[in-house]
Design an enzyme around this catalytic site. Sequence first.
Site, short mmCIF file in Angstrom:
data_model
loop_
_atom_site.label_atom_id
_atom_site.label_comp_id
_atom_site.label_asym_id
_atom_site.label_seq_id
_atom_site.Cartn_x
_atom_site.Cartn_y
_atom_site.Cartn_z
N HIS A 165 68.74 33.05 22.44
CA HIS A 165 68.41 31.68 21.56
C HIS A 165 69.18 31.45 20.50
O HIS A 165 69.23 31.42 19.39
CB HIS A 165 66.96 30.92 22.04
N CYS B 123 70.24 26.14 24.52
CA CYS B 123 70.08 26.46 23.08
C CYS B 123 70.90 27.78 23.10
O CYS B 123 70.38 28.75 21.93
CB CYS B 123 68.68 26.59 22.31
N LYS C 286 54.48 27.13 24.57
CA LYS C 286 55.66 28.51 26.01
C LYS C 286 54.09 28.71 26.47
O LYS C 286 55.09 29.93 27.83
CB LYS C 286 56.45 29.01 25.72
N ASP D 73 62.44 38.19 19.96
CA ASP D 73 61.56 36.83 20.00
C ASP D 73 60.76 37.29 20.94
O ASP D 73 61.43 37.66 21.85
CB ASP D 73 63.34 36.41 19.82
N GLN E 63 60.12 34.29 25.24
CA GLN E 63 59.96 34.26 26.54
C GLN E 63 59.51 35.13 27.56
O GLN E 63 59.50 35.08 28.48
CB GLN E 63 61.43 34.26 27.51
N1 PLP Z 1 64.08 32.51 21.55
C1 PLP Z 1 63.65 31.62 22.84
C2 PLP Z 1 64.14 32.99 24.28
C3 PLP Z 1 63.38 30.51 23.23
O1 PLP Z 1 63.24 30.62 24.96
C4 PLP Z 1 63.33 29.47 22.79
C5 PLP Z 1 62.54 27.91 22.86
O2 PLP Z 1 63.25 28.04 24.14
C6 PLP Z 1 62.87 29.56 21.06
C7 PLP Z 1 63.61 30.83 20.94
C8 PLP Z 1 62.33 28.98 20.73
O3 PLP Z 1 61.93 28.02 20.96
P1 PLP Z 1 60.38 26.94 19.64
O4 PLP Z 1 61.85 26.14 20.53
O5 PLP Z 1 59.63 26.89 20.72
O6 PLP Z 1 60.99 27.07 18.42
#
Ligand code: PLP
Length: 400
Positions: A117, A358, A220, A194, A197
């Site tokens: 992401h 993203c 999430k 990270d 998910q």
């Molecule tokens: N990392 C992953 C794998 C994600 O799916 C997301 C959001 O979709 C993020 C980071 C970023 O999360 P946030 O927008 O809540 O900071």
Amino acid sequence: MNKDDFPILQETIYGKPLVYLDNAATTQKPAQVLEAITYAYTHFNANIHRGVHHLSQIATKAHEDARAKVAEWLHADNPNCIIFTKGTTDSLNMLAFSFGEAHIYEGDEIIIGMQEHHSNIVPWQMLCERKKAKLRVVPLREDLSLDIEAYKQLFNSHTRLVSIAHVSNVLGIVNPIDEIIAFAHQNHVPVCIDAAQSAPHMPLDVQALDCDFLALSAHKAYGPTGLGILYGKEELLKELPPAEGGGEMIEHVSFEKTTFNTLPYKFEAGTPNYIGSYAFAKAIEYLEAIGMKRIYAYETELTRYAEQQLSQIPGVHIYAKGLPKQGVISFNVGNIHPYDVGMLLDKQGIAVRTGHHCAEPLINYLKIPGTVRLSLALYNTKEDIDRFIAALRKAITILT
Ligand code: PLP
């Protein structure tokens, strides 16, 4: 698992019952979480840590109890390893800045994956630009899984950190983070996971994983927006400088010199989201009452069912088809633009996401304009999938 716990799921969209399949973007909230927000503002709203008065003490205790709850949920060593942030993005930016200040010099290298992401790309890229360091990217195999052999080849004496998604938010693939972490550690390189998910969908044990840092978003994981977690091993966090300055994170301030607070406050400048942390603790209690193992098993089966149903529709191309996935499936239908599919699903009450999610480098690598992505949560059912499939068939008939 009970849909009725989630008031928003009773909504209708264009007169049709809502089928919410955009959970990788954000999850809906159970009544306990919604009620907790109202309760906190109604009964103990006061700024924390600084007040001697009663309300401030209750609010402070609620916030610190929430930290302990998160630590227990993630099986962290102790609550000092849990830093409250604004979300995964904020956690990764904080780490990139702080780790970068402490450990990154010209010529150093940071490893990330091809499927990350933007939140797990851009902060490291910015750090590399600042420090004249280099971003190294683990390529994908033909089946779109991470090429672990290529990952191992990327290590050299300049490698300083690995930051990898546990579960891809586009492909749903679960990366072999045990192997990724073990290999990095053999090379004395720390690893950041990270977990945006994965944390909401499977049991996580940061000590068993032995990850050095881990980031996630409360929203999430059935919690409120504007709150996230950065976990770090205590000995590593201790040696990192704060990423932001302000109230709370200091021990003493003078115009000549400021000394910093201890962990975790050193990383929490300003008034924290103490209402959010209280509500997130309620979300975790909700998850624990069901059981993370049960949620994992249920969603795994639902993902398998969705992929199986989807693959029966002629013209549907599923990305990373057949690979073990957790809750996320991306697909396209022939040459139809994903946006058109998403729009026609929406008109039938089905919420999915379309676009690059993203993760532009991955989408560019796939040479496509984007995908249609369905993403599951514990309240989804086989009936939801069946309604989605029927709506998709109808959309395809209209678009072809
Ligand atoms: N990392 C992953 C794998 C994600 O799916 C997301 C959001 O979709 C993020 C980071 C970023 O999360 P946030 O927008 O809540 O900071």
